[in-house]
Design an enzyme around this catalytic site. Structure first.
Site, PDB file in Angstrom:
ATOM      1  N   SER A  73       0.790  -1.238   0.000  1.00 34.52           N
ATOM      2  CA  SER A  73       0.000   0.000   0.000  1.00 34.52           C
ATOM      3  C   SER A  73       0.815   1.278   0.000  1.00 34.52           C
ATOM      4  CB  SER A  73      -0.956   0.011   1.200  1.00 34.52           C
ATOM      5  OG  SER A  73      -2.084  -0.788   0.939  1.00 34.52           O
ATOM      6  N   LYS A  76       0.234   3.879  -2.629  1.00 37.36           N
ATOM      7  CA  LYS A  76      -0.742   4.968  -2.559  1.00 37.36           C
ATOM      8  C   LYS A  76      -0.099   6.339  -2.378  1.00 37.36           C
ATOM      9  CE  LYS A  76      -4.472   2.049  -0.700  1.00 37.36           C
ATOM     10  NZ  LYS A  76      -3.889   0.857  -0.047  1.00 37.36           N
ATOM     11  N   SER A 133      -5.904   3.658   4.624  1.00 37.94           N
ATOM     12  CA  SER A 133      -5.364   2.927   3.475  1.00 37.94           C
ATOM     13  C   SER A 133      -6.452   2.196   2.684  1.00 37.94           C
ATOM     14  CB  SER A 133      -4.294   1.921   3.933  1.00 37.94           C
ATOM     15  OG  SER A 133      -3.525   1.479   2.849  1.00 37.94           O
TER      16      SER A 133
END
Length: 392
Positions: A73, A76, A133
């Site tokens: 993640s 991102k 997230s």
């Protein structure tokens, strides 16, 4: 006899070649050893790590920082950077309401459980990505900006190339990697894009929140980054974990006016990842500080053949990372032209200030003209002559 001389010459040439080869080998060994001793041993439990000072971009620690690895993640960070650019250019607004697509709602992992057609503001979607997230929120924002996730991914890779991220290839917006083939980045590249992202103060405003809500308080968000709660000065930024990537983080923190970015990749557990990030940040704050010399007015410079005889100047601001114990030992030398010729434009360079520490140059800044001064013409000269005659 000639044969003996030829053999002697050959032996000498061979001896010289062997000596040069040995010298080169020693130089290479020395260079490798010097590079290995560049940073201290921090015993970080990860495959790759990097520590960067955010304002200058100076690398304070690095280990295997250029290896391309799955980022989970932490992907991102780039998604958020493009969202912030879209907000800055007014392509979108925080108050825009966005409907979730079937594709966005099909994301697994961390999510806010968007339903197909559900509308949510850009701001709430943004908070959901930064704090919790949320994979579905990330895709929803990407589709709103670019039309499709694939089109947004093209934007991500284009931006990575613009930033000089040499070991990065994105295949999606959120870092889910069950089906990806080559979704990778490096600790160095993560630090580069993190540095760009935190230039937007709205991001650290969100990423420093421990708990929040969306859907009018009905759905809770808890920060995936525990350092926010337990590390002094922590301001963000993004965590990530998958079975392929292991545990990753890009952690930002600020103390005494200095912001650090600590990147950890492929750590075996969440606790190991957090401990490694803390070790990096502690090392940075314990050993380094920012030396600042603010922008300020400089000395006036004599102007030749100008409608005015002197020109005011301004010195550019300077900042450098230095060892904490040496911050008071920085020296500066100012070199300014005794005189300059008209015409003078605002911003013309008239000198420079050099900064050194223990004899080594840290950098320099320019001294600039702070006033426009036109060149004397015939009538200006005539008026001056007449004025002098009248005064006599």
């Amino acid at each position: 006899m000639q044969s003996k001389r030829r053999n002697t010459r050959r032996i000498k040439i061979i001896a010289i070649i062997i000596s040069l080869a040995m010298l080169c080998s020693v130089s290479v060994i020395y260079a490798v050893a010097e590079e290995a001793n560049k940073y201290p041993t921090l015993n970080l439990d990860c495959r790759s790590a990097l520590l960067m000072e955010a304002e200058t971009g100076k690398i304070l620690y690095a280990n295997n920082e250029n290896e391309a690895l799955p980022p989970a993640s932490v992907t991102k960070v780039m998604t958020l950077l493009l969202v912030m650019e879209a907000l800055e250019s007014k392509k979108i607004a925080l108050t825009d309401m966005v409907a979730a697509s079937e594709h966005a709602c099909s994301m697994g992992g961390s999510q806010i459980y968007l339903e197909v057609g559900e509308q949510m503001s850009v701001e709430d979607l943004l908070k959901s990505v930064v704090i919790a997230s949320a994979n579905d929120a990330a895709v929803t924002l990407a589709e709103y900006i670019a039309g499709t996730e694939d089109a947004f991914v093209e934007m991500m890779n284009k931006k990575a190339a613009e930033l000089g991220m040499k070991n990065t290839n994105f295949e999606n917006t959120n870092g889910l990697d069950d089906t990806t083939q080559n979704h990778v980045t490096s600790a160095m590249d993560i630090a580069i894009m993190s540095r760009e992202l935190i230039k937007y103060k709205k991001i650290t405003e969100y990423s420093s929140i421990w708990m929040d809500t969306v859907r009018n308080g009905e759905f809770g968000l808890t920060n995936t980054n525990r350092l926010i709660r337990f590390y002094k000065g922590a301001t963000g930024l993004k965590t990530g974990s998958t079975s392929k990537a292991g545990f990753c983080i890009t952690a930002t923190a600020e103390r005494d006016g200095m912001t650090l970015i600590a990147v950890i990749m492929a750590s075996p557990s969440r606790d190991a990842r957090n401990a490694s990030a803390v070790s990096l940040l502690n090392y940075g704050f314990s050993n380094f500080a920012l030396y600042r010399d603010a922008e300020c007015a400089g000395e006036s410079v004599k102007v030749i053949n100008g409608v005015e005889n002197t020109c005011s100047t301004v010195k550019e601001g300077f900042v450098a990372v230095v060892p904490k114990s040496s911050i008071g030992q920085v020296e500066k030398v100012c070199e300014i032209s005794q005189e300059i010729s008209a015409p003078v434009k605002i911003g013309d360079e008239v000198g420079k200030v050099q900064y050194t520490l223990n004899g080594e140059e840290l950098g320099s800044v320019r001294v600039l003209a702070n006033k426009e001064i036109k060149q004397l013409n015939f009538f200006d000269i005539l008026i001056r002559i007449i004025a002098k005659m009248v005064l006599k």
